[in-house]
Design a protein around this motif. Structure first.
Motif, short mmCIF file in Angstrom:
data_model
loop_
_atom_site.label_atom_id
_atom_site.label_comp_id
_atom_site.label_asym_id
_atom_site.label_seq_id
_atom_site.Cartn_x
_atom_site.Cartn_y
_atom_site.Cartn_z
N ILE A 112 6.48 36.72 15.82
CA ILE A 112 6.71 36.07 17.10
C ILE A 112 7.18 37.13 18.09
CG2 ILE A 112 8.19 34.44 18.34
CD1 ILE A 112 8.19 32.70 15.85
N PHE A 113 6.66 37.09 19.31
CA PHE A 113 7.09 38.03 20.33
C PHE A 113 8.47 37.59 20.81
CE2 PHE A 113 6.53 39.75 24.82
CZ PHE A 113 6.80 41.06 24.44
N PRO A 114 9.52 38.35 20.47
CA PRO A 114 10.90 37.88 20.67
C PRO A 114 11.25 37.36 22.06
CG PRO A 114 10.89 39.85 19.32
CD PRO A 114 9.49 39.67 19.79
N PRO A 115 10.85 38.03 23.17
CA PRO A 115 11.27 37.54 24.49
C PRO A 115 10.76 36.15 24.83
CG PRO A 115 10.50 39.81 24.63
CD PRO A 115 10.11 39.30 23.27
N THR A 116 9.73 35.69 24.13
CA THR A 116 9.14 34.40 24.47
C THR A 116 9.69 33.25 23.65
OG1 THR A 116 7.31 34.59 22.86
CG2 THR A 116 7.00 35.60 25.03
N PHE A 117 10.52 33.54 22.65
CA PHE A 117 10.96 32.50 21.72
C PHE A 117 12.09 31.67 22.31
CE2 PHE A 117 13.65 30.96 18.24
CZ PHE A 117 12.72 30.20 17.56
N ALA A 118 11.96 30.35 22.20
CA ALA A 118 13.00 29.43 22.67
C ALA A 118 12.89 28.12 21.92
CB ALA A 118 12.88 29.20 24.17
N ILE A 119 14.03 27.47 21.74
CA ILE A 119 14.09 26.15 21.13
C ILE A 119 14.84 25.24 22.09
CG2 ILE A 119 14.95 24.78 19.21
CD1 ILE A 119 14.69 27.23 17.45
N THR A 127 18.16 30.66 22.29
CA THR A 127 17.36 31.82 21.89
C THR A 127 18.22 32.80 21.12
OG1 THR A 127 17.84 33.03 23.92
CG2 THR A 127 15.90 31.61 23.94
N GLY A 128 17.58 33.68 20.42
CA GLY A 128 18.31 34.70 19.66
C GLY A 128 18.10 36.06 20.25
N SER A 129 18.65 36.33 21.41
CA SER A 129 18.38 37.59 22.09
C SER A 129 19.64 38.39 22.41
CB SER A 129 17.62 37.30 23.40
OG SER A 129 18.38 36.45 24.23
N GLU A 130 20.79 37.94 21.93
CA GLU A 130 22.02 38.61 22.30
C GLU A 130 22.24 39.90 21.51
OE1 GLU A 130 25.32 35.95 22.15
OE2 GLU A 130 24.23 34.32 23.09
N ASP A 131 21.81 39.93 20.26
CA ASP A 131 22.03 41.11 19.43
C ASP A 131 20.87 41.22 18.47
OD1 ASP A 131 23.24 43.32 18.48
OD2 ASP A 131 24.70 42.29 17.22
N VAL A 132 20.56 42.45 18.04
CA VAL A 132 19.43 42.67 17.14
C VAL A 132 19.86 43.56 15.99
CG1 VAL A 132 18.62 44.67 18.46
CG2 VAL A 132 17.03 43.43 16.99
N GLY A 133 19.36 43.26 14.80
CA GLY A 133 19.62 44.05 13.61
C GLY A 133 18.40 43.98 12.71
N THR A 170 8.98 27.02 21.68
CA THR A 170 8.17 27.79 22.61
C THR A 170 8.13 29.23 22.12
OG1 THR A 170 8.80 26.41 24.49
CG2 THR A 170 7.91 28.60 24.98
N CYS A 171 6.94 29.78 21.98
CA CYS A 171 6.82 31.18 21.56
C CYS A 171 5.39 31.67 21.73
CB CYS A 171 7.26 31.36 20.11
SG CYS A 171 6.20 30.55 18.89
N ASP A 172 5.26 32.98 21.77
CA ASP A 172 3.96 33.64 21.76
C ASP A 172 3.83 34.43 20.46
OD1 ASP A 172 3.42 32.64 24.24
OD2 ASP A 172 3.71 34.53 25.31
N SER A 173 2.63 34.53 19.97
CA SER A 173 2.38 35.33 18.78
C SER A 173 2.22 36.79 19.17
CB SER A 173 1.13 34.85 18.06
OG SER A 173 -0.02 35.07 18.87
N GLU A 174 2.48 37.67 18.21
CA GLU A 174 2.31 39.10 18.44
C GLU A 174 1.70 39.72 17.19
OE1 GLU A 174 4.95 42.93 19.95
OE2 GLU A 174 5.92 41.37 18.76
#
Length: 258
Positions: A112-119, A127-133, A170-174
């Motif tokens: 999933i293309f991360p910037p487009t993901f939302a629930i 969304t899960g965009s605050e921190d990445v590991g 909501t999301c886009d594939s990558e």
């Protein structure tokens, strides 16, 4: 048919990331509801981990497994832990009470293309965009109430499950497409003669027309790529025949996507 050995500089590998709407009809928002574990294809599936510290699989909203399926619930939890943590006996960082939303692999393709993901839950966007590991399951984006794993198309949300419905995800594939470019060069003195039997007069054994000697010309229509054993690996067709003679040179680029 004529052969030519290709050199290392005739090859080039290129990669491109392709982003596209994940769901049907070119939509970035899911167009069908979850089918749970009923075996029916859906845009996404859900798993809910209840207050008994064991996951409970939902077939539909409000249709929870009975209390006698604790072993099956533990198996599901261990599967999540094994995929994400690499250890079936470990605890998931989201905690013991959460909802897992899993996008169908056919929908999100490679990731999933991360910037487009939302629930969408209760009128808000999580969304899960605050921190990445990085985990055993690839990247993880963590927020205050979500762990999002784009490489396995899974999001873990704390709390009770949201309403299963169209428009929840909501999301886009990558996907990364690797292209192998092969540059085939036909220099002015090359590929001007044909091995086609029509070039030869079957009665005399000589060239049928003198022009084939003094001013030969051919038409390139197909390129075949062979290995050193003579095995045909790929075939490229030109959109139209390419005229070739001693006054012309050609550079043909063959693109192999995989």
């Amino acid at each position: 048919m004529s052969f030519k050995r290709l050199e290392p500089e005739d090859f080039l590998i290129s990669t491109d990331a392709v982003v596209a709407p994940a769901f049907a009809n070119g939509s970035s928002t899911n167009t069908s509801t979850t089918a749970g574990n009923s075996g029916v294809s859906a845009d996404y599936y859900t798993v809910y981990l209840g207050v008994d510290n064991k996951p409970e699989v939902f077939v539909a909203a409000g249709d929870k497994n009975g209390t006698g399926t604790d072993i099956a619930k533990q198996v599901v939890y261990k599967q999540f832990a094994n995929i994400i943590q690499g250890d079936a006996g470990s605890d998931l960082p989201i905690g013991s009470t959460f909802t897992a939303i899993v996008v169908d692999r056919q929908r999100f393709k490679q990731s999933i293309f991360p910037p487009t993901f939302a629930i969408t839950t209760a009128g808000s966007i999580a969304t899960g965009s605050e921190d990445v590991g990085f985990t055993n399951a690839g990247r993880v984006y963590s927020g205050s109430n979500i762990y999002f794993y784009p490489d396995i198309g899974t999001a873990l949300l704390s709390g009770t499950p949201p309403t299963y419905d169209v428009g929840l995800v909501t999301c886009d594939s990558e996907e990364v497409l690797t292209s192998n470019f092969v540059f085939v060069r036909a220099r002015n003195a090359e590929f001007n003669y044909s091995q086609n039997p029509t070039f030869i007069d079957q009665n005399t054994g000589g060239v049928r027309f003198t022009d084939f000697i003094t001013a030969p010309q051919t038409f390139i229509t197909t390129i075949g790529l062979y290995n050193d054993n003579g095995d045909l690996l790929a075939v490229a067709k030109l959109s139209k025949p390419l005229k070739k003679d001693f006054t012309k040179e050609a550079l043909i680029r063959v693109k192999l996507d995989f």
